[in-house]
Design a protein around this motif. Structure first.
Motif, short mmCIF file in Angstrom:
data_model
loop_
_atom_site.label_atom_id
_atom_site.label_comp_id
_atom_site.label_asym_id
_atom_site.label_seq_id
_atom_site.Cartn_x
_atom_site.Cartn_y
_atom_site.Cartn_z
N UNK A 13 32.79 -35.04 -40.56
CA UNK A 13 33.46 -36.01 -41.42
C UNK A 13 33.70 -35.46 -42.82
N UNK A 14 32.73 -34.71 -43.35
CA UNK A 14 32.90 -34.13 -44.69
C UNK A 14 34.08 -33.17 -44.71
N UNK A 15 34.18 -32.34 -43.69
CA UNK A 15 35.30 -31.39 -43.61
C UNK A 15 36.63 -32.13 -43.50
N UNK A 16 36.66 -33.19 -42.71
CA UNK A 16 37.89 -33.98 -42.58
C UNK A 16 38.22 -34.69 -43.88
N UNK A 17 37.22 -35.21 -44.57
CA UNK A 17 37.45 -35.89 -45.84
C UNK A 17 38.05 -34.95 -46.87
N UNK A 18 37.52 -33.75 -46.96
CA UNK A 18 38.05 -32.78 -47.91
C UNK A 18 39.45 -32.33 -47.52
N UNK A 19 39.66 -32.03 -46.24
CA UNK A 19 40.98 -31.57 -45.79
C UNK A 19 42.04 -32.65 -45.99
N UNK A 20 41.75 -33.86 -45.60
CA UNK A 20 42.73 -34.95 -45.76
C UNK A 20 42.96 -35.25 -47.23
N UNK A 21 41.93 -35.23 -48.05
CA UNK A 21 42.09 -35.48 -49.47
C UNK A 21 42.98 -34.43 -50.12
N UNK A 22 42.77 -33.18 -49.77
CA UNK A 22 43.63 -32.11 -50.32
C UNK A 22 45.07 -32.25 -49.83
N UNK A 23 45.22 -32.59 -48.57
CA UNK A 23 46.56 -32.75 -48.00
C UNK A 23 47.29 -33.95 -48.59
N UNK A 24 46.60 -35.10 -48.65
CA UNK A 24 47.21 -36.32 -49.19
C UNK A 24 47.56 -36.12 -50.68
N UNK A 25 46.69 -35.44 -51.41
CA UNK A 25 46.94 -35.22 -52.83
C UNK A 25 48.05 -34.22 -53.09
N UNK A 61 43.37 -42.44 -43.08
CA UNK A 61 42.25 -41.51 -43.10
C UNK A 61 41.07 -42.08 -42.31
N UNK A 62 40.74 -43.33 -42.52
CA UNK A 62 39.62 -43.94 -41.80
C UNK A 62 39.85 -43.95 -40.29
N UNK A 63 41.07 -44.23 -39.88
CA UNK A 63 41.40 -44.25 -38.45
C UNK A 63 41.32 -42.85 -37.86
N UNK A 64 41.89 -41.87 -38.55
CA UNK A 64 41.86 -40.48 -38.06
C UNK A 64 40.42 -39.98 -38.00
N UNK A 65 39.67 -40.20 -39.05
CA UNK A 65 38.29 -39.74 -39.11
C UNK A 65 37.44 -40.36 -38.01
N UNK A 66 37.54 -41.65 -37.85
CA UNK A 66 36.76 -42.32 -36.81
C UNK A 66 37.22 -41.93 -35.41
N UNK A 67 38.52 -41.74 -35.24
CA UNK A 67 39.04 -41.32 -33.94
C UNK A 67 38.56 -39.94 -33.54
N UNK A 68 38.54 -39.02 -34.48
CA UNK A 68 38.07 -37.67 -34.18
C UNK A 68 36.57 -37.68 -33.87
N UNK A 69 35.80 -38.42 -34.64
CA UNK A 69 34.36 -38.50 -34.38
C UNK A 69 34.10 -39.13 -33.01
N UNK A 70 34.80 -40.22 -32.69
CA UNK A 70 34.63 -40.85 -31.39
C UNK A 70 35.00 -39.90 -30.26
N UNK A 71 36.14 -39.23 -30.40
CA UNK A 71 36.55 -38.26 -29.39
C UNK A 71 35.57 -37.12 -29.23
#
Length: 128
Positions: free
Chosen positions: A49-61, A74-84
Protein backbone atom coordinates in the motif's frame (compact mmCIF):
# COMPACT_ATOMS: atom_id res chain seq x y z
CA UNK A 1 49.93 -39.35 9.88
CA UNK A 2 46.70 -37.34 10.06
CA UNK A 3 44.28 -37.42 7.24
CA UNK A 4 42.97 -34.05 6.06
CA UNK A 5 39.23 -33.68 6.09
CA UNK A 6 37.58 -31.50 3.55
CA UNK A 7 35.22 -29.11 5.19
CA UNK A 8 32.30 -27.73 3.26
CA UNK A 9 30.97 -24.43 4.41
CA UNK A 10 27.21 -24.43 4.59
CA UNK A 11 25.71 -20.95 4.25
CA UNK A 12 23.93 -20.04 7.42
CA UNK A 13 20.59 -18.21 7.37
CA UNK A 14 20.87 -14.52 8.03
CA UNK A 15 20.27 -13.48 11.60
CA UNK A 16 18.93 -10.25 13.02
CA UNK A 17 20.92 -8.39 15.64
CA UNK A 18 18.86 -9.99 18.40
CA UNK A 19 19.84 -13.48 17.20
CA UNK A 20 16.50 -14.51 15.67
CA UNK A 21 16.46 -16.07 12.26
CA UNK A 22 14.95 -14.05 9.46
CA UNK A 23 11.99 -16.14 8.24
CA UNK A 24 11.17 -13.95 5.25
CA UNK A 25 12.28 -14.57 1.67
CA UNK A 26 11.20 -12.61 -1.39
CA UNK A 27 10.15 -15.78 -3.25
CA UNK A 28 7.46 -16.15 -0.63
CA UNK A 29 5.67 -13.05 -1.94
CA UNK A 30 4.19 -14.90 -4.91
CA UNK A 31 4.02 -18.44 -3.52
CA UNK A 32 0.43 -19.56 -2.79
CA UNK A 33 1.77 -22.58 -0.87
CA UNK A 34 3.80 -20.47 1.60
CA UNK A 35 2.69 -20.21 5.19
CA UNK A 36 2.02 -16.75 6.55
CA UNK A 37 1.59 -15.50 10.04
CA UNK A 38 -0.55 -12.46 10.79
CA UNK A 39 2.36 -10.06 11.32
CA UNK A 40 4.22 -11.05 8.16
CA UNK A 41 1.15 -10.73 5.95
CA UNK A 42 0.24 -7.43 7.60
CA UNK A 43 3.72 -6.05 6.92
CA UNK A 44 3.63 -7.11 3.27
CA UNK A 45 0.19 -5.60 2.71
CA UNK A 46 1.27 -2.42 4.50
CA UNK A 47 4.35 -1.92 2.30
CA UNK A 48 2.47 -2.73 -0.91
CA UNK A 49 0.00 0.00 0.00
CA UNK A 50 2.83 2.42 0.78
CA UNK A 51 4.39 1.83 -2.63
CA UNK A 52 1.03 2.33 -4.32
CA UNK A 53 0.34 5.48 -2.31
CA UNK A 54 3.65 7.01 -3.33
CA UNK A 55 3.36 5.95 -6.98
CA UNK A 56 -0.22 7.19 -7.36
CA UNK A 57 0.55 10.43 -5.52
CA UNK A 58 3.48 11.16 -7.82
CA UNK A 59 1.44 10.25 -10.89
CA UNK A 60 -1.66 12.23 -9.86
CA UNK A 61 0.49 15.24 -8.95
CA UNK A 62 2.45 15.15 -12.21
CA UNK A 63 -0.74 15.59 -14.18
CA UNK A 64 -2.96 18.45 -13.06
CA UNK A 65 -5.56 16.14 -11.50
CA UNK A 66 -7.80 17.71 -8.88
CA UNK A 67 -10.99 16.64 -7.16
CA UNK A 68 -12.39 14.02 -4.90
CA UNK A 69 -12.94 11.51 -7.69
CA UNK A 70 -9.18 10.98 -7.91
CA UNK A 71 -8.97 10.38 -4.17
CA UNK A 72 -11.77 7.81 -4.37
CA UNK A 73 -10.10 6.23 -7.41
CA UNK A 74 -6.90 5.80 -5.40
CA UNK A 75 -8.81 4.09 -2.58
CA UNK A 76 -10.56 1.75 -5.03
CA UNK A 77 -7.33 0.88 -6.88
CA UNK A 78 -5.39 0.38 -3.67
CA UNK A 79 -8.03 -1.82 -2.07
CA UNK A 80 -8.56 -3.77 -5.29
CA UNK A 81 -4.88 -4.58 -5.63
CA UNK A 82 -4.60 -5.62 -1.98
CA UNK A 83 -7.71 -7.80 -2.27
CA UNK A 84 -6.43 -9.39 -5.47
CA UNK A 85 -3.03 -10.00 -3.94
CA UNK A 86 -4.17 -11.88 -0.86
CA UNK A 87 -7.14 -13.68 -2.40
CA UNK A 88 -5.99 -14.48 -5.95
CA UNK A 89 -2.19 -14.63 -5.76
CA UNK A 90 -1.65 -15.92 -2.21
CA UNK A 91 -4.99 -17.80 -1.99
CA UNK A 92 -5.14 -17.46 1.76
CA UNK A 93 -8.17 -18.01 3.96
CA UNK A 94 -8.99 -14.49 5.09
CA UNK A 95 -10.86 -15.75 8.16
CA UNK A 96 -7.55 -16.92 9.66
CA UNK A 97 -6.31 -13.31 9.52
CA UNK A 98 -9.39 -11.52 10.86
CA UNK A 99 -11.51 -11.35 7.71
CA UNK A 100 -11.58 -9.07 4.69
CA UNK A 101 -12.03 -5.94 6.77
CA UNK A 102 -8.85 -6.45 8.77
CA UNK A 103 -6.77 -7.30 5.71
CA UNK A 104 -8.13 -4.43 3.62
CA UNK A 105 -7.50 -1.97 6.47
CA UNK A 106 -3.85 -2.94 6.83
CA UNK A 107 -1.75 0.14 6.02
CA UNK A 108 -4.72 2.10 4.67
CA UNK A 109 -4.32 5.20 6.84
CA UNK A 110 -0.56 5.50 6.33
CA UNK A 111 -0.77 4.96 2.56
CA UNK A 112 -3.58 7.51 2.25
CA UNK A 113 -1.47 10.02 4.13
CA UNK A 114 1.55 9.33 1.91
CA UNK A 115 -0.63 9.53 -1.20
CA UNK A 116 -2.09 12.92 -0.23
CA UNK A 117 1.28 14.30 0.80
CA UNK A 118 3.02 13.29 -2.42
CA UNK A 119 0.07 14.33 -4.59
CA UNK A 120 -0.16 17.80 -3.03
CA UNK A 121 3.60 18.39 -3.03
CA UNK A 122 4.18 17.32 -6.63
CA UNK A 123 1.10 19.16 -7.85
CA UNK A 124 2.11 22.36 -6.06
CA UNK A 125 5.73 22.22 -7.17
CA UNK A 126 5.00 21.29 -10.78
CA UNK A 127 2.01 23.51 -11.53
CA UNK A 128 2.50 26.67 -9.49
Amino acid sequence: MKEGKSVKLIPQPQQHQNGHLSPFKFAKLLDPEASWDKDQLGDVLHWIRQAMGLACGLLWGSFPLVGGIWFILFLVISSGIIYGYYSVILKIDEEEFGGHGALLQEGLFASTTLFLLSWILVFSLAHF
